[in-house]
Design an enzyme around this catalytic site. Structure first.
Site, PDB file in Angstrom:
ATOM      1  N   ASN A 496       0.816  -1.218   0.000  1.00 22.76           N
ATOM      2  CA  ASN A 496       0.000   0.000   0.000  1.00 22.76           C
ATOM      3  C   ASN A 496       0.849   1.266   0.000  1.00 22.76           C
ATOM      4  OD1 ASN A 496      -2.255  -1.665   0.014  1.00 22.76           O
ATOM      5  ND2 ASN A 496      -2.316  -1.741   2.235  1.00 22.76           N
ATOM      6  N   GLY A 547       7.715 -20.833   1.054  1.00 18.75           N
ATOM      7  CA  GLY A 547       8.370 -22.119   0.879  1.00 18.75           C
ATOM      8  C   GLY A 547       9.144 -22.212  -0.426  1.00 18.75           C
TER       9      GLY A 547
END
Length: 645
Positions: A496, A547
């Site tokens: 943002n 991951g």
């Protein structure tokens, strides 16, 4: 050779220099300059080329921003996001310098309804389209002729522009409310039909209000202004352009900005948190205590060595949870027995052969201990010991567990615990599994009292990290972290209207408060690896990237490895350390003492985790004790000198 020929050539050369200098200040080098030089010096030495090039380069204009381009692109999961591209005038020619892709703040919901997904998709598209419009229209005009190396000035202008947009949005909402109020007064014809409805709603509401007094209510979510993605994206793009213009890596450019252009002698690589498992949330139940389980390699390993250990553990986990020979039979048995199979027996969790958007395996389980034991078994099978060769971090996401009707956390289906009981549960968990070195969001940010308790009980054994409380970085900066609970550190995400200057200021504040910084990646990541340079330049203790089963995540780990190799080659790589801070039970004596004797930034207990035999803590303090300050300056000074802190 004619007499005076050398002097004539010298005068002509000086005239050409003056002419070129004047032209350089306007548009560029005269095209006839090269021809004239060839005529004067057909066999001029090579060093004359370099001398002339350096001479005219000094006369060229400083690179400035000439164009900022925004476009709509797709992130790593195929959802729209923003790309910002910077063009600069370099040596009087327009040149594309760099571009970055920033992730959006939108979270990817689990098992969301189709209607909800449609609404989120519309909102996301609207936000990205507005951001693209801001960049191509307002920001492109506003930032022209500014130096890309002047990050503070750029961020100041971006902040002022964002404030104007917020005020415009408030005015629009006021007008809409006024119009709605007029429509309501005109259309309101019968109050008899509404009053009974209110009375009926108050009866069950009374019970809820009585229970809700027992716990602090949830703070409302910080509203996100549509298009705010343009502010953060442009700020980071300018930082990358400044690094390119300065001919330094982005991480070094960020470090120079943070340390006021003083180059650090050594830099520490953030410790990666590899996502191993993402625990599935069922539609009929809540999160079940744990959202993510992450692997944290020891600090003495290189990133390549740590990554290989993570891959080995991940492969062994798949073998244990989903044996090929029993996969078909277990699925058939589950379809027959249904829910009764898992209700009475604690069967080992099964892998679902699905990959999360975070780049890890998705798994369903009923008990956290099941997962911890199976991870421990997987490590034992490949010759690794948890607590020495690998550590765990758990994202509890407690704010997703709260049942506001009962005023308690639903840790398992039908199992509820009060905030105080949650503290006792975590103390028991860490004592039983001492290889857990970090708990992220173990409680809601509103449970300030319980955060104090858990920090006093476990602060010397593991990191207690707040993530949900640090969603809006700009608000943290303006409110001076008033709403942040007592914790070991924060997870910060670049989304943002966050600007590079905001991160620099906030991480500096965290360093002064002896709190750690974890830079995390949002759900919808892209292949842009600027986040890694940010983490290194800001000196973050950890980096949370996801991951190793998705390309956009692996790209960032590869960038981290490249930075590690570069720092090691330059002999500027400093080994990271894992140090916990014991929290005092009484806050007032600590504040009084800190006014007299400043405390070290890294905490008073340098606990090297690799030295814990069997997962136990070094005996600087008793096992379950907390550190109480003694208001004796001479004693504390002698203690610090002896310990060489």
């Amino acid at each position: 050779m004619e007499p005076g020929g050398a002097g004539e050539r010298r005068r002509r050369l000086q005239g050409l220099r003056r002419e070129a200098a004047e032209y350089y200040r306007g548009q560029g080098v005269p095209q006839r300059l090269e021809e004239a030089l060839n005529a004067l010096f057909p066999r001029r030495p090579a060093d004359l080329y370099g001398e002339m090039a350096n001479y005219f380069t000094k006369l060229s204009k400083v690179p400035v921003i000439c164009k900022v381009v925004g476009r709509k692109v797709l992130d790593g999961v195929g959802l729209p996001t923003l790309e910002v591209e910077i063009h600069c005038t370099v040596k009087n020619y327009e040149k594309r310098i760099c571009s970055i892709i920033v992730p959006s703040h939108f979270q990817i919901p689990d098992n969301a309804l189709p209607e909800t997904n449609e609404d989120d998709e519309k909102e996301r598209n609207s936000s990205v389209n507005t951001a693209v419009k801001w960049v191509n229209e307002s920001l492109d005009t506003m930032l022209r002729d500014l130096k890309p190396t002047d990050q503070c000035e750029v961020d100041k202008m971006l902040g002022e522009y964002f404030i104007r947009k917020v005020e415009e949005e408030k005015e629009i909402k006021k007008q809409d409310k006024a119009e709605d109020a007029e429509v309501t007064l005109v259309s309101c014809t019968s109050s008899a039909t509404t009053l009974p409805g209110k009375k009926k709603a108050e009866k069950p509401g009374k019970k809820v209000s009585v229970v809700e007094r027992m716990i602090p209510p949830a703070e409302p979510d910080e509203p996100v202004l549509c298009g705010s993605l343009a502010i953060g994206g442009t700020s980071l793009a300018i930082a990358k352009a400044g690094a390119t213009i300065s001919h330094v890596p982005l991480y070094l450019h960020i470090a120079l900005l943070k340390h006021e252009q003083e180059s650090p002698k050594e830099m520490t690589l953030p410790i990666p948190m590899f996502n191993l498992l993402n625990c599935e949330k069922n539609t009929s139940a809540k999160l079940k205590l744990v959202k993510e389980i992450m692997l944290v390699p020891p600090v003495h390993l290189s990133l390549e060595q740590g990554t290989q250990r993570v891959l080995d553990i991940q492969k062994e986990m798949v073998r244990l949870m989903d044996p090929p020979s029993k996969a078909s039979t277990s699925q058939a048995a589950d379809s027959k027995k249904g829910k009764a199979h898992s209700a009475g027996k604690k069967a080992p969790p099964q892998a679902l052969k699905r990959v999360s958007h975070l780049g890890c395996l998705i798994i369903g389980c009923d008990h956290l201990e099941q997962l911890l034991l199976i991870i421990q078994t997987a490590c034992d099978k490949i010759g690794l010991q948890l607590g020495t060769d690998m550590y765990l971090a758990i994202n509890c996401a407690a704010h997703e567990l709260m049942d506001y009707v009962k005023g308690k956390y639903e840790t398992l289906t039908g199992t509820f615990k009060s905030p105080d009981e949650m503290v006792d549960m975590y103390v028991e968990l860490i004592n039983k599994f001492p290889f857990i070195i970090a708990l992220i969001d173990p409680l809601r940010k509103e449970d300030q009292q319980q955060w104090n308790k858990i920090c006093c009980a476990l602060g010397s054994k593991c990191y207690l990290i707040a993530e949900d409380a640090a969603r809006c970085i700009s608000r943290l900066k303006t409110d001076q972290m008033i709403n942040i609970p007592t914790c070991s550190g924060l997870v910060l995400k670049y989304i943002n209207q966050t600007k590079v200057s905001d991160l620099i200021e906030l991480t500096g504040h965290l360093d002064d408060q002896r709190q750690i910084t974890i830079l995390g990646s949002p759900d919808g990541e892209s292949s842009d690896d600027s986040l890694v340079d940010l983490a290194v330049g800001l000196g973050a203790r950890f980096i949370k990237l996801g991951g190793l089963l998705r390309g956009e995540r692996v790209t960032k780990y590869n960038r981290l490895r490249a930075i590690e190799e570069e720092l090691a080659k330059n002999r500027t790589l400093r080994q990271a350390s894992l140090e916990f801070t014991a929290f005092a039970e009484e806050s007032e004596p600590e504040k009084q003492l800190s006014d007299i004797l400043p405390l070290p930034k890294q905490g008073l207990l340098p606990l090297q985790l690799s030295a814990r035999p069997g997962g136990s803590q070094p005996a600087l303090l008793p096992e379950n004790s907390t550190l109480t300050w003694v208001v004796n300056v001479n004693f504390c000074t002698d203690f610090l000198k002896k310990k060489k802190i």
